[in-house]
Design a protein around this motif. Structure first.
Motif: not given
Length: 406
Positions: A150-151, A92-96, A333-336, A328-330
């Motif tokens: 991103a975080g 899950p993106m929450q873990r990243w 990160l997708a932008y990056g 927001a985090f996801a």
């Protein structure tokens, strides 16, 4: 009673079962992963395998006596990359986001370790020996930095917009990474990191004044790094006029340009490149796009560029949709990832056609090499996961409304 509509699947039942395990269906009839993105990733990976096969046979025969040496390794890299991709899809993106700091520190440790015990090739210490493979640590560092940033943008979003220290902190982390990577040395990776970090900070709302200041400082430092290193300055001079010394310092670029020239509109046909026959150095790695241009012509070049551009834009669109969904985090990160893929493509292609100095960067998902393929596959799997989570979250309000109506 009207029979429910049957949803047609792009894949066979066996593959549909696999994807249903990876992405459990939350709403009947709803597509919970981006098929277009998946097709783009697979198409580029298969194109890369075909081009590596064509471009590496002469080199493989010369170095090992086996023309399929690099092909076998690329197949192994591709199989490993698929396993990495499936594993990343489960996280899950929450873990990243939760472990973004730990990932950043782990990559930092690896950058130090590679300088101490790494493998040196052509004067550059960039690879960490791992049995039969060599890990290019800078590739891992790129993804780790973007996950961390991103975080950070989520945690310190207001501080980034309003206070100078909120802008300085991520730049300081970038500076530490850049310093260690420059010791390898690897200026190309530093430039990619710098541009991607700038783009992420700008999209997160950093003031225009800070953004312009960072851009000017970054450009000034790159110019300084080129001037103080004779080999980098030689690359720039060769880029400006490669025909001045076509059999010496300008040899690689002139051979690359010849490959494009022979390609014409439709190319010489797959496998019929002459430049790959020991004329063009690094034909299956940094300059694979020149071989592609020679064999598949202008039409092939435009097609592959369109695929890479579509992948980058898809990443940016996924980031936009994730931010609208308040993920927001996801989204950041997708932008990056989108900025990273597009800029690295521009640098690789620009170097091979002579509009940019050579930087030694791979073509995303296409060039030969394990480290780049593994990391970019992991990044692509993250995009699939981001889009999957967004679609699942989007389906929740509808389910709640249906339940309340009942």
């Amino acid at each position: 009673m009207k029979a429910p509509a049957v949803q047609l699947s792009l894949f066979s039942d066996r593959w549909a079962a696999l994807w249903s395990n990876l992405f459990p269906r939350k709403a009947p009839g709803m597509q919970l992963y981006d098929r277009t993105l998946l097709v783009l990733i697979l198409t580029l990976a298969i194109t890369g395998l075909l081009m590596v096969t064509s471009a590496s046979m002469a080199e493989g025969a010369k170095l090992t006596g086996d023309p399929y040496h690099f092909v076998k390794r690329q197949l192994l890299f591709l199989g490993t990359a698929m396993m990495i991709g499936v594993a990343v899809l489960q996280v899950p993106m929450q873990r990243w986001e939760q472990f973004s700091w730990a990932l950043m520190l782990a990559a930092l440790v690896l950058l130090v370790v590679v300088l101490i015990g790494g493998r040196t090739v052509n004067g550059a210490t960039r690879w960490l020996p791992l049995g039969p493979f060599n890990l290019q640590v800078a590739e891992v560092a790129k993804l780790a930095l973007f996950v961390f940033l991103a975080g950070y943008l989520v945690r310190r979003h207001q501080e980034l917009r309003e206070e100078i220290k909120g802008f300085v902190k991520p730049v300081a982390v970038l500076a530490v990474y850049a310093g260690l990577i420059l010791l390898q040395p690897d200026l190309g990776t530093v430039v990619v990191m710098f541009v991607t970090v700038m783009g992420m900070l700008f999209l997160a709302g950093a003031s225009l004044g800070k953004f312009i200041t960072l851009a000017l400082v970054g450009v000034g430092l790159v110019v300084l790094l080129i001037v103080v290193e004779p080999y980098r300055m030689a690359r720039v001079m060769n880029f400006m006029d490669p025909w001045e010394d076509p059999f010496g310092s300008g040899y690689q670029l002139t051979q690359s340009l010849m490959a494009y020239g022979r390609g014409d509109w439709l190319g010489q046909g797959l496998g019929n490149s002459i430049q790959k026959l020991e004329y063009l150095p690094e034909a299956h790695t940094d300059f694979i796009f020149a071989v592609l241009g020679e064999e598949l012509g202008f039409i092939g070049v435009v097609t592959v560029l369109a695929l890479l551009l579509a992948l980058a834009f898809r990443a940016l669109w996924i980031g936009h949709l994730a931010l609208k969904q308040e993920q927001a985090f996801a989204g950041y990160l997708a932008y990056g990832i989108g900025i990273w893929f597009s800029f690295q493509t521009a640098v690789n292609v620009g170097a091979s056609v002579g509009v940019l100095p050579t930087k030694g960067l791979t073509l995303p998902l296409v060039s030969y090499g394990g480290s780049s393929l593994w990391v970019m596959t992991a990044a692509s799997a993250m995009l699939l996961r981001i889009d999957h989570e967004r679609r699942v979250a989007q389906s929740q309000p509808a389910k709640v409304t249906e339940a309340s109506d009942e």
